[in-house]
Design a protein around this motif. Structure first.
Motif, mmCIF file in Angstrom:
data_model
loop_
_atom_site.group_PDB
_atom_site.id
_atom_site.type_symbol
_atom_site.label_atom_id
_atom_site.label_comp_id
_atom_site.label_asym_id
_atom_site.label_seq_id
_atom_site.Cartn_x
_atom_site.Cartn_y
_atom_site.Cartn_z
ATOM 1 N N LYS A 14 14.896 7.395 -3.654
ATOM 2 C CA LYS A 14 15.846 7.883 -4.895
ATOM 3 C C LYS A 14 16.918 7.177 -4.837
ATOM 4 O O LYS A 14 17.905 7.321 -5.834
ATOM 5 C CB LYS A 14 16.060 9.391 -4.923
ATOM 6 N N GLN A 15 17.635 6.819 -4.066
ATOM 7 C CA GLN A 15 18.716 6.766 -3.530
ATOM 8 C C GLN A 15 19.208 5.459 -3.565
ATOM 9 O O GLN A 15 20.492 4.209 -3.533
ATOM 10 C CB GLN A 15 19.340 7.224 -1.473
ATOM 11 N N ASP A 16 18.664 4.790 -4.011
ATOM 12 C CA ASP A 16 18.944 2.892 -4.116
ATOM 13 C C ASP A 16 18.914 2.566 -5.461
ATOM 14 O O ASP A 16 19.219 4.124 -6.623
ATOM 15 C CB ASP A 16 17.365 2.420 -3.984
ATOM 16 N N ALA A 19 24.881 13.570 -13.128
ATOM 17 C CA ALA A 19 24.105 13.621 -12.644
ATOM 18 C C ALA A 19 23.811 12.304 -11.522
ATOM 19 O O ALA A 19 24.059 12.648 -10.423
ATOM 20 C CB ALA A 19 22.481 13.858 -13.038
ATOM 21 N N VAL A 20 23.879 11.343 -12.269
ATOM 22 C CA VAL A 20 23.752 10.608 -11.922
ATOM 23 C C VAL A 20 25.919 10.025 -11.001
ATOM 24 O O VAL A 20 25.731 9.688 -9.845
ATOM 25 C CB VAL A 20 23.680 8.732 -12.791
ATOM 26 N N GLU A 21 26.587 10.239 -11.194
ATOM 27 C CA GLU A 21 27.581 10.517 -10.402
ATOM 28 C C GLU A 21 28.074 11.327 -9.436
ATOM 29 O O GLU A 21 28.681 11.032 -8.624
ATOM 30 C CB GLU A 21 28.672 10.783 -11.752
ATOM 31 N N LYS A 22 27.185 12.013 -9.990
ATOM 32 C CA LYS A 22 26.800 13.564 -8.357
ATOM 33 C C LYS A 22 26.731 12.730 -7.212
ATOM 34 O O LYS A 22 27.346 12.725 -6.077
ATOM 35 C CB LYS A 22 26.901 14.859 -8.752
ATOM 36 N N GLN A 23 25.363 12.136 -7.304
ATOM 37 C CA GLN A 23 24.244 11.756 -6.792
ATOM 38 C C GLN A 23 25.340 10.233 -5.623
ATOM 39 O O GLN A 23 25.399 10.192 -5.185
ATOM 40 C CB GLN A 23 23.298 11.619 -7.260
ATOM 41 N N ALA A 24 25.592 9.650 -6.856
ATOM 42 C CA ALA A 24 26.491 8.286 -6.451
ATOM 43 C C ALA A 24 27.777 9.008 -5.256
ATOM 44 O O ALA A 24 27.727 7.992 -4.122
ATOM 45 C CB ALA A 24 27.418 7.708 -7.725
ATOM 46 N N ARG A 25 28.324 9.705 -5.456
ATOM 47 C CA ARG A 25 29.785 10.292 -5.164
ATOM 48 C C ARG A 25 28.831 11.179 -3.591
ATOM 49 O O ARG A 25 29.662 10.794 -2.899
ATOM 50 C CB ARG A 25 30.506 10.852 -5.896
ATOM 51 N N GLY A 79 31.942 5.200 -10.406
ATOM 52 C CA GLY A 79 32.663 5.478 -11.682
ATOM 53 C C GLY A 79 31.976 4.948 -12.997
ATOM 54 O O GLY A 79 32.576 4.615 -13.893
ATOM 55 N N LEU A 80 31.182 3.937 -12.824
ATOM 56 C CA LEU A 80 29.973 3.365 -13.943
ATOM 57 C C LEU A 80 30.179 4.513 -14.879
ATOM 58 O O LEU A 80 30.120 5.147 -15.595
ATOM 59 C CB LEU A 80 29.063 2.737 -13.605
ATOM 60 N N ALA A 81 29.777 5.613 -13.704
ATOM 61 C CA ALA A 81 29.035 7.400 -15.183
ATOM 62 C C ALA A 81 29.687 7.506 -15.529
ATOM 63 O O ALA A 81 29.861 7.866 -16.288
ATOM 64 C CB ALA A 81 28.155 7.848 -13.628
#
Length: 405
Positions: free
Chosen positions: A134-136, A165-171, A180-182
């Protein structure tokens, strides 16, 4: 239409760069491979039992040739057969199988099969998760792509939930670029809707302000992007000078490749009774796509020159073609690092008019929607693979795992 505005605002075209003062040819020419050649390559690959990743590559090549020839249904049929042959190899070749499923989802959308497009896009995410965890970053980017699909289908809340959700996981995992993309996709989505629904302007400004408040280098491209978005929002409020001011500022650091700054929505009105009959006829056997290939030049100052129809399907109606050309003509790109007398950078894009398949209440017989939608695919040489949609969004984990479709 809101969906058209969304996609116009969220897509950034990146063809091959053009520099120097050498003159470009006056005419734009679409050059493609013969589908029969790629069909023979695929058949030979299957005959000799070539490795699954090689067979998938040959399958994608043949499907793309069929798509370029306007054979949308045949192209998807090739992809579905390829998936049936290779679906069991997901653990060994997750990237190849994900590419196959992604292309299949793209063709499903172009054939008006919105449910199949959604299932295929989420299925691609499942393959990548199983292959890489999931983290890839590839998984996070595919989640963004699912969000883009929601945006194209007018599901704004689902799209922004995915982005968040992607923003939080990426952060949480330190992937600042993905974060930033999210964030940017959220701002772009709200900005696109705001262009046709003024009530969204405050949401768009807040989303843009969050990006403007950052200071690290990884976020610089997104800060530049929201500057342009904020200028467009100002133009919507009647402050047209802000857009010109931003364009003028960009001349100090001209782009080496065309970067889309502003894209008017395609002003294609709802269809009438005559068109409803035409749309429903599609299900009766005439399911050929209605498409045009549009060529144009991006000039040194970022304006569009000479948009014209290079090719068209034999039954393409005229009523939607002029609105497409008008929208392309009204685009603004960032100024380019080429001489002022340079003819510009050539681009070719495929526009498809699609009547989505639907099932009428109280009937088991599928029909086609009366109101068509228009999808754009970049055919410019050097761009991302033709059958790959623009990557940009996220799906919530609650989405059910899809069955084969």
């Amino acid at each position: 239409m809101v969906a058209l505005s969304i996609m116009a605002a969220m897509q950034i075209a990146v063809p091959e760069s053009a520099s120097g003062s050498a003159a470009l040819p006056r005419d734009l020419v679409v050059i493609g491979r013969r589908a029969s050649n790629s069909e023979r390559v695929l058949a030979a690959c299957i005959e000799r039992s070539c490795p699954p990743d090689q067979e998938i590559e040959a399958t994608l090549l043949h499907a793309e040739d069929l798509f370029l020839a306007g054979e949308y249904q045949r192209a998807r049929s090739v992809l579905l057969k390829g998936r049936r042959r290779n679906n069991r190899f997901g653990e060994r070749f997750p990237l190849a199988l994900a590419d196959l499923n992604r292309a299949n989802a793209r063709l499903a959308s172009l054939n008006g099969l919105t449910d199949s497009a959604r299932i295929g896009t989420v299925d691609t995410l499942t393959i990548l998760r199983r292959g890489f965890g999931k983290q890839d970053t590839r998984v996070l980017v595919q989640r963004l792509e699912v969000g883009d699909l929601f945006a194209r289908q007018g599901r704004e809340r689902a799209a922004t939930d995915v982005y968040a959700a992607v923003e939080k996981q990426a952060r949480d995992t330190g992937l600042r670029w993905i974060e930033g993309l999210a964030m940017f996709r959220t701002a772009a989505l709200y900005g696109a809707i705001a262009s046709v629904q003024p009530s969204y302007r405050s949401s768009a400004r807040r989303a843009a302000a969050r990006i403007s408040a950052t200071s690290d280098a990884d976020m610089e491209p997104f800060r530049q992007g929201v500057l342009l978005m904020q200028a467009k929002l100002a133009a919507l409020d009647g402050k047209d000078g802000d857009m010109e001011r931003i364009i003028a500022a960009l001349k100090a650091t001209p782009a080496t490749q065309p970067m889309l700054v502003d894209a008017p929505p395609i002003d294609y009105p709802p269809l009438g009774i005559r068109d409803l009959a035409r749309a429903n006829k599609l299900h009766g056997g005439d399911v050929r796509p209605c498409w045009i290939d549009v060529g144009f030049w991006v000039a040194q100052n970022g304006t569009v020159r000479q948009p014209s129809v290079l090719r068209r399907s034999c039954h393409a109606e005229d009523d939607w073609i002029e609105p497409v050309l008008t929208a392309v003509r009204g685009r603004r790109y960032a100024p380019l690092a080429i001489p002022a007398d340079h003819p510009g950078v050539a681009r070719i894009e495929r526009f498809s008019l699609i009547h989505d398949r639907q099932r009428e209440k109280g009937s088991r017989v599928p029909s086609r929607t009366a109101v068509g939608r228009i999808e754009r695919v970049d055919l410019t040489g050097g761009s991302a693979p033709t059958l790959q949609p623009v990557r940009s969004v996220v799906p919530p984990d609650e989405i059910a795992q899809p069955a084969e479709h």
